[in-house]
Design a protein around this motif. Structure first.
Motif, PDB file in Angstrom:
ATOM      1  N   ILE A  49       1.313  -0.830  -0.026  1.00 29.24           N
ATOM      2  CA  ILE A  49       0.166  -0.026  -0.053  1.00 29.24           C
ATOM      3  C   ILE A  49       0.760   1.337  -0.225  1.00 29.24           C
ATOM      4  CG2 ILE A  49      -1.765   1.072   1.113  1.00 29.24           C
ATOM      5  CD1 ILE A  49      -3.228  -1.393   2.202  1.00 29.24           C
ATOM      6  N   GLU A  50       0.805   2.053   1.398  1.00 25.29           N
ATOM      7  CA  GLU A  50       2.064   3.264   1.743  1.00 25.29           C
ATOM      8  C   GLU A  50       3.042   2.556   1.507  1.00 25.29           C
ATOM      9  OE1 GLU A  50       1.000   6.159  -0.148  1.00 25.29           O
ATOM     10  OE2 GLU A  50      -0.891   5.018  -0.645  1.00 25.29           O
ATOM     11  N   TRP A  51       3.760   2.168   1.474  1.00 24.59           N
ATOM     12  CA  TRP A  51       5.028   1.848   2.339  1.00 24.59           C
ATOM     13  C   TRP A  51       5.731   0.824   1.814  1.00 24.59           C
ATOM     14  CZ3 TRP A  51       8.403  -2.620   3.231  1.00 24.59           C
ATOM     15  CH2 TRP A  51       8.847  -2.642   3.840  1.00 24.59           C
ATOM     16  N   ARG A  52       7.208   1.385   1.489  1.00 31.00           N
ATOM     17  CA  ARG A  52       8.118   0.539   0.808  1.00 31.00           C
ATOM     18  C   ARG A  52       9.934   0.237   1.142  1.00 31.00           C
ATOM     19  NH1 ARG A  52      10.663   3.495  -3.592  1.00 31.00           N
ATOM     20  NH2 ARG A  52      12.691   2.468  -3.565  1.00 31.00           N
ATOM     21  N   GLY A  53       9.485  -0.627   1.568  1.00 35.21           N
ATOM     22  CA  GLY A  53      11.322  -0.776   2.144  1.00 35.21           C
ATOM     23  C   GLY A  53      12.016  -1.284   1.387  1.00 35.21           C
ATOM     24  N   ASP A  54      13.710  -1.042   1.784  1.00 37.84           N
ATOM     25  CA  ASP A  54      14.954  -1.505   0.846  1.00 37.84           C
ATOM     26  C   ASP A  54      15.524  -2.730   1.400  1.00 37.84           C
ATOM     27  OD1 ASP A  54      13.697  -0.706  -1.367  1.00 37.84           O
ATOM     28  OD2 ASP A  54      15.785   1.010  -2.109  1.00 37.84           O
ATOM     29  N   VAL A 140      11.590   3.238   2.885  1.00 39.75           N
ATOM     30  CA  VAL A 140      11.855   4.291   2.394  1.00 39.75           C
ATOM     31  C   VAL A 140      10.862   5.743   1.638  1.00 39.75           C
ATOM     32  CG1 VAL A 140      14.447   3.495   1.065  1.00 39.75           C
ATOM     33  CG2 VAL A 140      11.988   3.555   0.045  1.00 39.75           C
ATOM     34  N   THR A 141       9.814   5.082   2.682  1.00 40.14           N
ATOM     35  CA  THR A 141       8.401   6.253   2.530  1.00 40.14           C
ATOM     36  C   THR A 141       8.071   6.574   3.591  1.00 40.14           C
ATOM     37  OG1 THR A 141       7.009   4.213   2.912  1.00 40.14           O
ATOM     38  CG2 THR A 141       7.995   5.135   0.581  1.00 40.14           C
ATOM     39  N   MET A 143       5.586   6.639   5.335  1.00 35.55           N
ATOM     40  CA  MET A 143       4.350   6.198   6.375  1.00 35.55           C
ATOM     41  C   MET A 143       5.385   4.405   6.194  1.00 35.55           C
ATOM     42  SD  MET A 143       0.902   6.857   5.166  1.00 35.55           S
ATOM     43  CE  MET A 143       0.500   6.459   6.204  1.00 35.55           C
ATOM     44  N   GLY A 144       5.071   3.982   7.835  1.00 36.35           N
ATOM     45  CA  GLY A 144       5.933   2.294   8.035  1.00 36.35           C
ATOM     46  C   GLY A 144       7.354   2.544   8.904  1.00 36.35           C
ATOM     47  N   SER A 145       7.367   1.603   9.243  1.00 33.48           N
ATOM     48  CA  SER A 145       8.661   0.843   9.640  1.00 33.48           C
ATOM     49  C   SER A 145       9.553  -0.050   9.787  1.00 33.48           C
ATOM     50  CB  SER A 145       8.485   0.006  11.501  1.00 33.48           C
ATOM     51  OG  SER A 145       6.834  -0.186  10.839  1.00 33.48           O
ATOM     52  N   ASP A 146      10.487  -0.132   9.968  1.00 28.76           N
ATOM     53  CA  ASP A 146      11.291  -1.757   9.938  1.00 28.76           C
ATOM     54  C   ASP A 146      10.957  -2.838   9.487  1.00 28.76           C
ATOM     55  OD1 ASP A 146      12.887   0.989  10.115  1.00 28.76           O
ATOM     56  OD2 ASP A 146      14.056  -0.273  11.679  1.00 28.76           O
ATOM     57  N   GLU A 147      11.122  -3.733   8.800  1.00 24.12           N
ATOM     58  CA  GLU A 147      10.380  -4.889   8.798  1.00 24.12           C
ATOM     59  C   GLU A 147      11.812  -6.033   8.663  1.00 24.12           C
ATOM     60  OE1 GLU A 147       7.699  -7.458   5.587  1.00 24.12           O
ATOM     61  OE2 GLU A 147       6.902  -5.152   6.044  1.00 24.12           O
ATOM     62  N   CYS A 148      11.580  -6.969   9.008  1.00 23.46           N
ATOM     63  CA  CYS A 148      12.418  -7.916   8.509  1.00 23.46           C
ATOM     64  C   CYS A 148      11.980  -9.838   8.337  1.00 23.46           C
ATOM     65  CB  CYS A 148      13.320  -8.661   9.943  1.00 23.46           C
ATOM     66  SG  CYS A 148      14.115  -7.257  10.635  1.00 23.46           S
ATOM     67  N   SER A 149      11.901  -9.567   6.984  1.00 22.19           N
ATOM     68  CA  SER A 149      10.870 -10.568   6.225  1.00 22.19           C
ATOM     69  C   SER A 149      11.907 -11.869   5.578  1.00 22.19           C
ATOM     70  CB  SER A 149       9.810 -10.567   5.937  1.00 22.19           C
ATOM     71  OG  SER A 149      10.175  -9.600   4.011  1.00 22.19           O
ATOM     72  N   ARG A 150      11.388 -12.677   5.026  1.00 18.51           N
ATOM     73  CA  ARG A 150      11.806 -12.976   3.708  1.00 18.51           C
ATOM     74  C   ARG A 150      11.959 -13.013   3.179  1.00 18.51           C
ATOM     75  NH1 ARG A 150      10.892 -20.063   5.980  1.00 18.51           N
ATOM     76  NH2 ARG A 150      12.604 -19.661   7.563  1.00 18.51           N
ATOM     77  N   LEU A 151      13.000 -12.925   1.543  1.00 15.64           N
ATOM     78  CA  LEU A 151      13.326 -12.525   0.142  1.00 15.64           C
ATOM     79  C   LEU A 151      11.906 -13.394  -0.477  1.00 15.64           C
ATOM     80  CD1 LEU A 151      16.855 -12.862  -0.653  1.00 15.64           C
ATOM     81  CD2 LEU A 151      15.803 -10.918   0.322  1.00 15.64           C
TER      82      LEU A 151
END
Length: 151
Positions: A49-54, A140-141, A143-151
């Motif tokens: 949605i509005e969150w994007r992470g790298d 990188v947006t 909204m949102g927070s740090d996240e850990c997940s599998r590729l």
């Protein structure tokens, strides 16, 4: 609008899967040599949605070819090692110096992560470990927070 976002997300996931399986390597000469050290990183993105992470993933590159199928062990160093150390710190609660050097503390932290993910515990990094680990996605947006997940 929601459908377009969903389609973009699915397309991004498809590209990520293709890269992870080495289906998108520009040629075959790089594949044979890709089993050497992770001298580079690959940046992957995840969106919701509005969150994007790298996330930065260890990779091997000779400047022309790029492969995520690389190996690191005690004594390895470089950008790929910094990416691994960051994810071990952020996703597995380790407190490593993110210095890019694969020393005994990094090896022991990796062994703990391998045990937690129920894979072979050898203290080395390769495709099995890459696919099993949770990776640190930095937002990188706004909204949102740090996240850990599998590729």
């Amino acid at each position: 609008m929601k459908i377009q976002r969903m389609l973009r997300t699915r397309a991004a996931l498809a590209v990520g899967v293709a890269l992870l399986s080495d289906a998108v390597v520009a040629g075959t000469a790089g594949l044979a040599r890709a089993a050497s050290g992770c001298n580079s990183t690959y940046t992957s993105s995840k969106s919701f949605i509005e969150w994007r992470g790298d996330v930065r993933i260890p990779a091997w590159s000779d400047g022309t070819y790029l492969s995520l199928n690389c190996l690191m062990r005690l004594g390895s160093s470089g950008a790929g090692m910094r990416a691994l150390q960051t994810s071990l710190d952020e996703c597995y609660g380790e407190s490593l110096d993110v210095d890019g050097d694969f020393g005994p503390r990094t090896r022991d932290a990796l062994k703990r992560a391998q045990a937690e993910e129920d894979i072979s515990v050898d203290g080395g990094y390769g495709p099995q470990t890459r696919n099993a680990l949770s990776w640190y996605y930095k937002p990188v947006t706004p909204m949102g927070s740090d996240e850990c997940s599998r590729l």
